[in-house]
Design a protein around this motif. Structure first.
Motif, PDB file in Angstrom:
ATOM      1  N   UNK A   1       0.867  -1.170  -0.030  1.00  0.00           N
ATOM      2  CA  UNK A   1      -0.023  -0.059   0.010  1.00  0.00           C
ATOM      3  C   UNK A   1       0.918   1.213  -0.106  1.00  0.00           C
ATOM      4  N   UNK A   2       0.479   2.403  -0.726  1.00  0.00           N
ATOM      5  CA  UNK A   2       1.143   3.438  -0.731  1.00  0.00           C
ATOM      6  C   UNK A   2       1.626   4.093   0.622  1.00  0.00           C
TER       7      UNK A   2
ATOM      8  N   UNK B   1       5.831   4.250   1.572  1.00  0.00           N
ATOM      9  CA  UNK B   1       6.470   5.633   1.954  1.00  0.00           C
ATOM     10  C   UNK B   1       6.841   5.612   3.204  1.00  0.00           C
ATOM     11  N   UNK B   2       6.114   4.988   4.169  1.00  0.00           N
ATOM     12  CA  UNK B   2       6.972   4.872   5.545  1.00  0.00           C
ATOM     13  C   UNK B   2       8.145   3.968   5.296  1.00  0.00           C
ATOM     14  N   UNK B   3       8.183   2.684   4.709  1.00  0.00           N
ATOM     15  CA  UNK B   3       9.500   1.978   4.697  1.00  0.00           C
ATOM     16  C   UNK B   3      10.468   2.954   3.989  1.00  0.00           C
ATOM     17  N   UNK B   4      10.253   3.614   2.922  1.00  0.00           N
ATOM     18  CA  UNK B   4      11.109   4.359   2.044  1.00  0.00           C
ATOM     19  C   UNK B   4      11.683   5.379   3.031  1.00  0.00           C
ATOM     20  N   UNK B   5      10.990   6.177   4.015  1.00  0.00           N
ATOM     21  CA  UNK B   5      11.292   7.222   4.860  1.00  0.00           C
ATOM     22  C   UNK B   5      12.516   6.318   5.695  1.00  0.00           C
TER      23      UNK B   5
END
Length: 152
Positions: free
Chosen positions: A10-11, A15-19
């Motif tokens: 899920x987006x 996003x949280x993992x990339x951050x």
């Protein structure tokens, strides 16, 4: 954990993992420079925006978990270090602060370029552009639209 192309996160999760990955690299680079994450966020905000009201800066830093008292303490620390000046409710970089920001920005640019060179340049630019567009959107407008979408 390595994800295959067949699975799609899920987006928000992606996003949280990339951050998390990017923040770890940023934190490591800042640690070598003896700069805290909040100090960098402040110097970078002022480097990008120029002179900024204390209230606007406080609102920006609140997104990183700093309350007004912590922002005041941070500004006092940066002021004592000669990196910022606070006048009449406006914060600006000093000459030393601008030089420190430029040096940190160059160091961070080197780190991030090494990370992003692993990916297709066009895709990185599309992701950067989308994230910038989201960042420039009024959060209240998005919240209002999201709440309205959930109504029958």
């Amino acid at each position: 954990m390595m994800m295959t192309h067949a699975s799609s996160l899920p987006f928000g999760t992606a996003l949280a993992l990339a951050q998390r990955v990017l923040t770890a690299s940023l934190s490591a680079a800042l640690d070598t420079e003896n700069v805290t994450m909040p100090q960098w966020f402040t110097l970078n905000a002022l480097g990008l925006r120029g002179s900024t009201s204390t209230q606007v800066l406080s609102n920006l830093l609140a997104t990183n978990g700093l309350d007004p008292a912590a922002v005041q303490e941070l500004l006092t620390t940066l002021d004592r270090a000669g990196l910022v000046e606070v006048r009449d409710g406006v914060v600006l970089l000093t000459t030393a602060g601008a030089a420190r920001h430029a040096g940190l920005r160059d160091r961070i640019d080197l780190v991030t370029s090494r990370i992003f060179e692993r990916f297709d340049e066009a895709r990185v630019e599309i992701a950067r552009s989308l994230l910038q567009e989201i960042a420039e959107t009024d959060p209240e407008q998005l919240t209002h639209r999201s709440a309205q979408a959930g109504r029958p």
